[in-house]
Write a protein that holds these residues in place. Structure first.
Motif, PDB file in Angstrom:
ATOM      1  N   ASP A 187      -7.155  42.683  40.419  1.00  0.00           N
ATOM      2  CA  ASP A 187      -8.424  43.286  39.976  1.00  0.00           C
ATOM      3  C   ASP A 187      -8.645  43.039  38.485  1.00  0.00           C
ATOM      4  N   ARG A 188      -7.607  43.229  37.692  1.00  0.00           N
ATOM      5  CA  ARG A 188      -7.728  43.008  36.242  1.00  0.00           C
ATOM      6  C   ARG A 188      -8.019  41.540  35.934  1.00  0.00           C
ATOM      7  N   ARG A 198     -13.128  42.524  46.697  1.00  0.00           N
ATOM      8  CA  ARG A 198     -12.670  43.227  45.498  1.00  0.00           C
ATOM      9  C   ARG A 198     -13.814  43.442  44.511  1.00  0.00           C
ATOM     10  N   VAL A 199     -14.637  42.420  44.298  1.00  0.00           N
ATOM     11  CA  VAL A 199     -15.780  42.573  43.381  1.00  0.00           C
ATOM     12  C   VAL A 199     -16.745  43.607  43.937  1.00  0.00           C
ATOM     13  N   ARG A 212     -16.084  46.125  45.893  1.00  0.00           N
ATOM     14  CA  ARG A 212     -15.475  47.451  45.735  1.00  0.00           C
ATOM     15  C   ARG A 212     -15.611  47.930  44.296  1.00  0.00           C
ATOM     16  N   MET A 213     -15.396  47.030  43.330  1.00  0.00           N
ATOM     17  CA  MET A 213     -15.502  47.435  41.921  1.00  0.00           C
ATOM     18  C   MET A 213     -16.943  47.763  41.537  1.00  0.00           C
ATOM     19  N   MET A 220     -12.568  54.487  41.959  1.00  0.00           N
ATOM     20  CA  MET A 220     -11.637  53.505  42.489  1.00  0.00           C
ATOM     21  C   MET A 220     -10.242  54.072  42.334  1.00  0.00           C
ATOM     22  N   MET A 231      -6.295  50.087  40.224  1.00  0.00           N
ATOM     23  CA  MET A 231      -6.507  48.662  39.998  1.00  0.00           C
ATOM     24  C   MET A 231      -5.165  47.972  39.878  1.00  0.00           C
ATOM     25  N   ASP A 232      -5.078  46.802  40.475  1.00  0.00           N
ATOM     26  CA  ASP A 232      -3.846  46.028  40.361  1.00  0.00           C
ATOM     27  C   ASP A 232      -4.088  44.819  39.456  1.00  0.00           C
TER      28      ASP A 232
END
Length: 146
Positions: free
Chosen positions: A8-9, A40-41, A43-44, A1, A4-5
């Motif tokens: 995301d955190r 987002r999930v 992608r993570m 990845m 992270m912003d």
């Protein structure tokens, strides 16, 4: 990845608190759309930032109320074979290669002191890769902020 912003955190904080939180609830708590939260999930997960979704188990409730860290010094160049054998122990909860006086730390869960003694003295120390061990009992265990 790539990067992270703060969003995301924040998503990770929500999921660390309860990995069963729905995407709808994640989105609401973080303040983004459901589609954005889902993307987002995903992608993570795809990039292995999130490796798995899990549960927090009360080990005492399932009969494994005694936890300990077993520090192990191994023979040189035996980490891979040792790690494989340790993961075959059902009592092993976490295995880490570390620096310092010992080569490895194993978090083990046992029924009681007799079970722990048998595990360390008769099974772990019997592995041919093991040079020495030191066992540290866990009095209290906390995972994340509570």
């Amino acid at each position: 990845m790539s990067r992270m912003d703060a969003v995301d955190r924040a998503i990770l904080d929500v999921l660390r608190d309860d990995s069963r939180t729905s995407i709808r609830d994640v989105a609401t708590r973080v303040g983004i759309s459901r589609a954005n939260a889902y993307a987002r999930v995903k992608r993570m997960v795809d990039t292995k930032v999130i490796r798995k979704f899990t549960v927090d188990v009360d080990h005492a409730a399932i009969g494994l109320g005694l936890s300990a860290y077993v520090h192990v010094r191994t023979k040189q160049n035996s980490w891979k074979s040792f790690r494989k054998k340790v993961w075959e122990l059902e009592e092993a909860a976490h295995v880490a290669l570390v620096t310092g006086d010992f080569d490895c730390v194993i978090l083990v869960r046992a029924r009681d002191a007799d079970h722990l003694r048998e595990l360390v003295l008769e099974r772990i120390q019997a592995l041919p890769e093991v040079v020495a061990t030191q066992t540290v009992l866990v009095f209290e265990e906390h995972v994340g902020p509570s």
